[in-house]
Motif scaffolding. Structure first.
Motif, PDB file in Angstrom:
ATOM      1  N   GLN A 233     -97.879  -0.777  68.517  1.00 52.12           N
ATOM      2  CA  GLN A 233     -97.254  -0.479  67.238  1.00 52.12           C
ATOM      3  C   GLN A 233     -95.881  -1.152  67.139  1.00 52.12           C
ATOM      4  OE1 GLN A 233     -98.844   1.145  64.908  1.00 52.12           O
ATOM      5  NE2 GLN A 233     -97.135   0.839  63.475  1.00 52.12           N
ATOM      6  N   LEU A 234     -95.093  -0.974  68.180  1.00 53.94           N
ATOM      7  CA  LEU A 234     -93.732  -1.522  68.188  1.00 53.94           C
ATOM      8  C   LEU A 234     -93.731  -3.045  68.126  1.00 53.94           C
ATOM      9  CD1 LEU A 234     -92.142   0.737  70.951  1.00 53.94           C
ATOM     10  CD2 LEU A 234     -91.653   0.817  68.506  1.00 53.94           C
ATOM     11  N   PHE A 235     -94.709  -3.620  68.755  1.00 57.77           N
ATOM     12  CA  PHE A 235     -94.737  -5.077  68.861  1.00 57.77           C
ATOM     13  C   PHE A 235     -95.062  -5.753  67.524  1.00 57.77           C
ATOM     14  CE2 PHE A 235     -96.100  -4.549  73.560  1.00 57.77           C
ATOM     15  CZ  PHE A 235     -94.802  -4.204  73.886  1.00 57.77           C
ATOM     16  N   GLN A 236     -95.491  -4.957  66.562  1.00 56.11           N
ATOM     17  CA  GLN A 236     -95.941  -5.538  65.307  1.00 56.11           C
ATOM     18  C   GLN A 236     -94.834  -6.209  64.488  1.00 56.11           C
ATOM     19  OE1 GLN A 236     -99.210  -5.952  64.840  1.00 56.11           O
ATOM     20  NE2 GLN A 236     -99.112  -5.016  66.874  1.00 56.11           N
ATOM     21  N   THR A 237     -93.666  -5.625  64.503  1.00 51.73           N
ATOM     22  CA  THR A 237     -92.588  -6.242  63.709  1.00 51.73           C
ATOM     23  C   THR A 237     -91.445  -6.658  64.619  1.00 51.73           C
ATOM     24  OG1 THR A 237     -91.133  -4.367  63.316  1.00 51.73           O
ATOM     25  CG2 THR A 237     -93.141  -4.457  61.997  1.00 51.73           C
ATOM     26  N   LYS A 238     -90.800  -7.685  64.224  1.00 56.04           N
ATOM     27  CA  LYS A 238     -89.662  -8.197  64.988  1.00 56.04           C
ATOM     28  C   LYS A 238     -88.588  -7.110  65.129  1.00 56.04           C
ATOM     29  CE  LYS A 238     -87.934 -12.120  66.517  1.00 56.04           C
ATOM     30  NZ  LYS A 238     -87.431 -13.443  66.559  1.00 56.04           N
TER      31      LYS A 238
END
Lengths: 351, 351
Positions: A233-238
């Motif tokens: 989930q965290l990795f999805q947006t910069k």
DNA sequence: AAAAATTATGCAATCGATTGCATTGTGCCA
DNA sequence: TGGCACAATGCAATCGATTGCATAATTTTT
């Protein structure tokens, strides 16, 4: 085969009474040295073995302890048990093991069983579901010494043996920051459980000591699956993508690592990770995971020691003691930017 | 707090005798349904809790089982315990755990302790040091039901729960050969322990079924260190260097893998490896290690079930039963030449 | 030398439940 | 209505060790 010899048998053989034999065997001061010797010798000769059941019935409590844990088949727990068993054996106690399987009902049931079995004391690490200490209090009110370890209810007046979770988390977080991290995430556990609350606080306080660190907290995320999902989930947006993770369990850390692999994020180049528990696999996988060793064996030994001390203390009331087992951060590849550290790189936490 | 209610108290309240109350509570056929109901109700009302200690003293044996294992803190063992504990709880028994720490003396001591504690039965997996069954026989002669599991002494007339070590090793060896191996090595354990002897034999027999397979056996080599040293040794000459290893433990397999890395031998291109026990790390490290899952939980459950069945059997003599728990080979990267298998690739052994 | 104190041991109850045998009560059959 | 079977319950011993109190034996005190 096995016609049990009793103190009465010995008494008869020696023209004494069971009382005398009993006292002699228990080294009662009012028995003459000579008869003591006589009795001991005879007892040895005929292979007398005391019946602890009878003694327990008479005196109320025997030489058996109980231990309740969420699950036996976890490395941390089984090491605690191993340590406790060792101490018990050395001091002549037996150890009954119960699993709560993370359910309060099971925990209560186990408690009931142990109380009925007339154990002399109980060691417990509460289930993840347990958010009250009522059932434990009931046991204490029965007069049965209780010792809590690892996951505890701090409001109860019992001995407690815990890790320095706060310090360890603080230290590990500082370590991450010193490695250059500026955006940290903590994967925590339910915060009504002491260990997770403490780790979380350590994390927060360490960050507060430094300027310009972004951070967030995800909880609960202590399983591999949860860790993986949360990280993904965290990795999805910069925006949300961290460069350092402090996971409240090694499985959570592992999950994060798998998610990173999938997301094409390299460890430790782009992301550093530290876990908790020092599971055997952490040093075996690649990259090896930095983790905090909680010294489970020592914890078990200490819990048993304190419990037995309390039981055998002549004074009725013992001041509850809080023992903090110092943990060690094993710095491994997953949290080292510069180089692969050599083997055996345990670093003691801050004293 | 906790003024214990006894059957006498209930008897007094109901104008009955302790005998009647006892019988009523035990559902004795000669007690009228009406009084039974009355007694049960009263017991419930006043919170009566039976004292198992008293019953044990009177009847000889109570509802507690003992289990002796070499060490608690191993994944396989702790899962066995977890399974056994579950079964025990469900059937109303408690479980006392003892560690022999791989020493015969400790094993004997534990046995003595359990016998004296009047446990109703004992489950045991013998220590690596144990090469006689005398002390176990003594227990059996005392009339205490004994069940052996995993590491057993087959000459004793007891229930045994073991893995299909022979079949598993046979199957794993065949697997290696089918993957193209022509020079196999087996890292075994002391052959006076059944499981290692069986694995060894399975290895040999599988090889005998095929033409032109070179092989050798190194033993004992069940630790990581031993495995690494042994493998390193083999890798020194072209002659002795195998293209397939069947290790009797996952740690031994891991050692071999580390040695291979050092020697510049790549897995699985030049060397295939299969281990035993399906330790958690085997699927986490890279390359993941193919391993044989011994279904520890089921083994523990079965051991407890058989033991309790024996204890509760009205017949004095129960024919010893040998239960074989079928294991599963998890084929992973370390033994696959063609491709990385997908997740969840457990393959049942040959039936 | 008698009284008191001390020492060593025996007596008997107790812990709480179980169980073989005896006793009481009820119904049935002849 | 007497005799008998059977159902339901009570009596008392038992499991093996512990322990408060009594008692016997010995020593000390005055």
């Amino acid at each position: 085969m096995g016609k049990k010899v009793t103190i009465h048998d010995i008494a008869r053989m020696l023209n004494l009474t069971a009382s005398t034999v009993s006292r002699a065997l228990n080294n009662h001061p009012k028995i003459s040295e000579s008869t003591k010797e006589l009795v001991r010798k005879k007892a040895e000769e005929v292979g007398y073995k005391p019946n602890p059941i009878a003694a327990t019935l008479r005196t109320g409590r025997g030489k058996t302890l109980g231990m309740i844990v969420p699950r036996i088949n976890r490395d941390f727990i089984s090491n605690v048990i191993a340590g406790a068993e060792q101490e018990c054996r050395q001091r002549g106690y037996s150890l009954i093991i119960c699993q709560s399987e993370e359910e309060v009902e099971r925990e209560q049931e186990a408690l009931r069983t142990l109380v009925q079995s007339r154990v002399s004391g109980i060691m417990i690490s509460i289930s993840a579901q347990t958010n009250t200490g009522k059932h434990l209090e009931a046991v204490i009110n029965e007069g049965i010494p209780l010792v809590q370890f690892d996951r505890i209810r701090p409001e109860l007046a019992t001995h407690c043996i815990v890790n320095d979770n706060y310090q360890a988390a603080y230290y590990a977080t500082t370590h991450l920051i010193s490695q250059g991290c500026t955006h940290l995430v903590h994967f925590g556990g339910p915060s009504y459980i002491n260990i997770y609350a403490e780790r979380r606080q350590g994390f927060l306080d360490a960050i507060a000591q430094h300027e310009g660190i972004k951070y967030s907290i995800t909880e609960p995320a202590i399983t591999r699956e949860k860790g993986e999902a949360a990280a993904w989930q965290l990795f999805q947006t910069k925006e949300s993508c961290p460069d350092g993770i402090l996971a409240a369990s090694d499985y959570s850390a592992l999950g994060a690592m798998l998610a990173a692999k999938k997301a094409g994020i390299s460890i430790p180049q782009q992301l550093l990770i530290v876990g908790f528990a020092n599971e055997p696999f952490t040093e075996l996988i690649s990259p090896s995971i930095s983790s905090i060793d909680q010294c489970a064996h020592e914890m078990g030994k200490t819990a048993a020691r304190l419990l037995i001390d309390t039981i055998e203390s002549p004074r009725k009331f013992v001041e509850p003691e809080k023992v903090i087992i110092k943990s060690k951060l094993h710095v491994r590849e997953s949290s080292t930017r510069q180089h692969v550290p050599s083997e055996n790189n345990a670093v003691p936490g801050p004293s």
